[in-house]
Design an enzyme around this catalytic site. Structure first.
Site, PDB file in Angstrom:
ATOM      1  N   GLU A  83      -9.779   8.426 -26.007  1.00  0.00           N
ATOM      2  CA  GLU A  83     -10.042   7.582 -27.169  1.00  0.00           C
ATOM      3  C   GLU A  83     -10.927   8.276 -28.199  1.00  0.00           C
ATOM      4  O   GLU A  83     -12.034   8.739 -27.878  1.00  0.00           O
ATOM      5  CB  GLU A  83     -10.684   6.262 -26.735  1.00  0.00           C
ATOM      6  CG  GLU A  83     -10.888   5.294 -27.873  1.00  0.00           C
ATOM      7  CD  GLU A  83     -11.289   3.907 -27.413  1.00  0.00           C
ATOM      8  OE1 GLU A  83     -11.840   3.153 -28.228  1.00  0.00           O
ATOM      9  OE2 GLU A  83     -11.054   3.569 -26.233  1.00  0.00           O
ATOM     10  N   LYS A 261     -16.573  -3.764 -22.789  1.00  0.00           N
ATOM     11  CA  LYS A 261     -15.548  -2.708 -22.769  1.00  0.00           C
ATOM     12  C   LYS A 261     -16.054  -1.495 -23.531  1.00  0.00           C
ATOM     13  O   LYS A 261     -15.827  -0.349 -23.122  1.00  0.00           O
ATOM     14  CB  LYS A 261     -14.248  -3.226 -23.374  1.00  0.00           C
ATOM     15  CG  LYS A 261     -13.079  -2.247 -23.279  1.00  0.00           C
ATOM     16  CD  LYS A 261     -12.962  -1.322 -24.483  1.00  0.00           C
ATOM     17  CE  LYS A 261     -11.765  -0.381 -24.369  1.00  0.00           C
ATOM     18  NZ  LYS A 261     -11.704   0.600 -25.481  1.00  0.00           N
ATOM     19  N   ASP A 277     -15.186   7.347  -8.976  1.00  0.00           N
ATOM     20  CA  ASP A 277     -14.194   6.270  -8.937  1.00  0.00           C
ATOM     21  C   ASP A 277     -14.412   5.321 -10.119  1.00  0.00           C
ATOM     22  O   ASP A 277     -15.291   4.461 -10.081  1.00  0.00           O
ATOM     23  CB  ASP A 277     -14.324   5.517  -7.610  1.00  0.00           C
ATOM     24  CG  ASP A 277     -13.208   4.511  -7.382  1.00  0.00           C
ATOM     25  OD1 ASP A 277     -12.546   4.103  -8.356  1.00  0.00           O
ATOM     26  OD2 ASP A 277     -13.007   4.113  -6.222  1.00  0.00           O
ATOM     27  N   HIS A 375     -13.818   4.945 -36.464  1.00  0.00           N
ATOM     28  CA  HIS A 375     -12.837   5.166 -35.415  1.00  0.00           C
ATOM     29  C   HIS A 375     -11.534   5.716 -35.985  1.00  0.00           C
ATOM     30  O   HIS A 375     -10.987   6.702 -35.499  1.00  0.00           O
ATOM     31  CB  HIS A 375     -12.573   3.864 -34.657  1.00  0.00           C
ATOM     32  CG  HIS A 375     -11.512   3.972 -33.613  1.00  0.00           C
ATOM     33  ND1 HIS A 375     -11.724   4.615 -32.412  1.00  0.00           N
ATOM     34  CD2 HIS A 375     -10.231   3.542 -33.590  1.00  0.00           C
ATOM     35  CE1 HIS A 375     -10.627   4.567 -31.689  1.00  0.00           C
ATOM     36  NE2 HIS A 375      -9.701   3.924 -32.373  1.00  0.00           N
TER      37      HIS A 375
END
Length: 422
Positions: A83, A261, A277, A375
């Site tokens: 991202e 998030k 993990d 972004h």
């Protein structure tokens, strides 16, 4: 051509043979599948030992976040993510709090929990005490399952027994709490739980079912805090706008899900880069965000008496330096070397600091220009490539898209056509 997902003996085939079988049994051509022949920095033989039915590897960009000061020490942070803007966000957030001392961190240790489920226990309250009375016997059984962990200073730490009201009955659930030291610890605690389960059944008359770790690692928390002055972040209006963003996330689970998030954008990138993990860390983080009884922000933001913006995070962080891919994957080993961490707790603290930095950057963007400006500006190169730009065309088209304020493939295609005919 007929195809089938039932390919007997697939796991016994060589990697080229598996690719041939996939081509024969899927819409993909063998020419398309040749992309899997390039394993990059993960040797094919290593990949073939890590998981089952290997046909290739997926390369994810690894970037380095700069400017991070953690507990008074400058640290470079490797981050694996697809991202745009994630790495840049951490760099910027860290730069803006360097003069305030950077990030201060701590942990609660390296304790993991395994659960043993007992059903058909007639006298749960009485049985609970029977288990608690035998803590030393439990300690011996658990520690005998992993003598090496004991030599390293870890091992059984404590036991807790809960009566869990389920749909059909009240279950007796025993938590064994284990210090796993520099390992994430899943295999260790699972082995201990499996050895202990029949013993508990004998003591209580119950029937054992599940014997497995909990990913809600609330005995293994990592914490980080930092201070940003109004002058460093663009003034008091920016600070107040960021506080409004936090209040929204704290109060509304719909906002909190996206807020958290964003935190995990940074957290998961470091977890992945170090071969840990990601699913375990993500599930534990989101579960912990609801530990108060409702889902809310993983971070806390305040304004101190001097008007500075103060951020803090507390998050389960079950990561390790041994086991899993951390000692197998060459990129994971190199990433850990870049970080310079000596213990799993050091790694957990660095990851928590990254999560806080990521959250700061996202809230600041939302409180000022909006999330899309920065972004999409960074994403413009990807859009240019998708439109067919190559070489120097990529930077030219990306710059044009940013100037136009419209970062879309169709616009990129139009601008590319203009560029090539000019």
């Amino acid at each position: 051509m007929s195809s089938s997902s039932r390919i007997s003996g697939f796991h016994k085939l060589s990697i080229p043979e598996r690719l041939q079988k996939v081509a024969e049994n899927s819409p993909a051509s063998l020419d398309t599948l040749k992309v899997f022949e390039e394993f990059g920095n993960l040797p094919a033989e290593t990949a073939d030992r890590m998981i089952e039915n290997v046909i290739g590897s997926l390369s994810i960009p690894v970037g380095v976040a700069t400017n991070m000061v953690i507990d008074g020490k400058d640290v470079l942070i490797p981050m694996a993510t697809e991202e745009s803007s994630v790495v840049a966000a951490v760099c910027n957030a860290a730069r803006q709090c360097r003069d305030s001392g950077g990030f201060i961190t701590s942990t609660t240790g390296s304790l993991m929990i395994a659960q043993i489920q007992l059903t058909n226990v007639a006298d749960c309250a009485n049985a609970r005490l029977k288990i608690l009375e035998r803590i030393e016997e439990i300690r011996t059984i658990c520690n005998d399952a992993d003598p090496l962990l004991i030599k390293l200073g870890g091992g059984f730490y404590d036991v807790d027994v809960r009566m869990v009201k389920a749909k059909n009955e009240t279950m007796l659930v025993t938590h064994i709490i284990v210090d796993t030291r520099d390992a994430m610890g899943a295999n260790t605690v699972n082995t201990m739980a499996e050895k202990l389960a029949p013993v508990l059944a004998g003591w209580t008359g119950g029937k054992p079912y599940l014997r497995i770790l909990s990913n809600l690692a609330d005995r293994r928390l990592a914490r980080a805090r930092a201070v940003w002055t109004p002058e460093a972040i663009g003034g008091t209006d920016v600070r107040d706008g960021m506080m409004q963003a936090y209040y929204f996330a704290e109060a509304d689970p719909y906002r909190a899900a996206t807020h958290n998030k964003g935190i995990m954008n940074g957290v998961s990138a470091v977890v992945l880069a170090t071969g840990n993990d990601t699913r375990a860390v993500e599930s534990g983080a989101h579960a912990y965000a609801a530990h108060s009884g409702r889902y809310t922000s993983l971070t806390t933001w305040e304004v101190d008496a001097d008007g500075n913006l103060c951020g803090s995070i507390e998050i389960p962080m079950p990561v390790g330096l041994v086991g899993g891919a951390t000692k197998i994957h060459p990129v994971a080993k190199a990433s850990l070397e870049i970080l310079g961490v000596q213990t799993a707790e050091d790694l957990a603290k660095a990851i928590a600091a990254v999560g806080l930095a990521q959250n700061f950057a996202a809230m600041r963007a939302l409180a000022t220009d909006g999330i899309q400006k920065g972004h999409m500006g960074l994403h413009a190169k990807n859009i240019a490539v998708m439109a067919g730009a190559v070489g120097d065309e990529i930077d030219t088209i990306a710059k044009t898209l940013v100037q136009l304020g419209t970062v879309r493939v169709d616009v990129a295609e139009q601008e590319l056509a203009k560029l090539r005919t000019s």
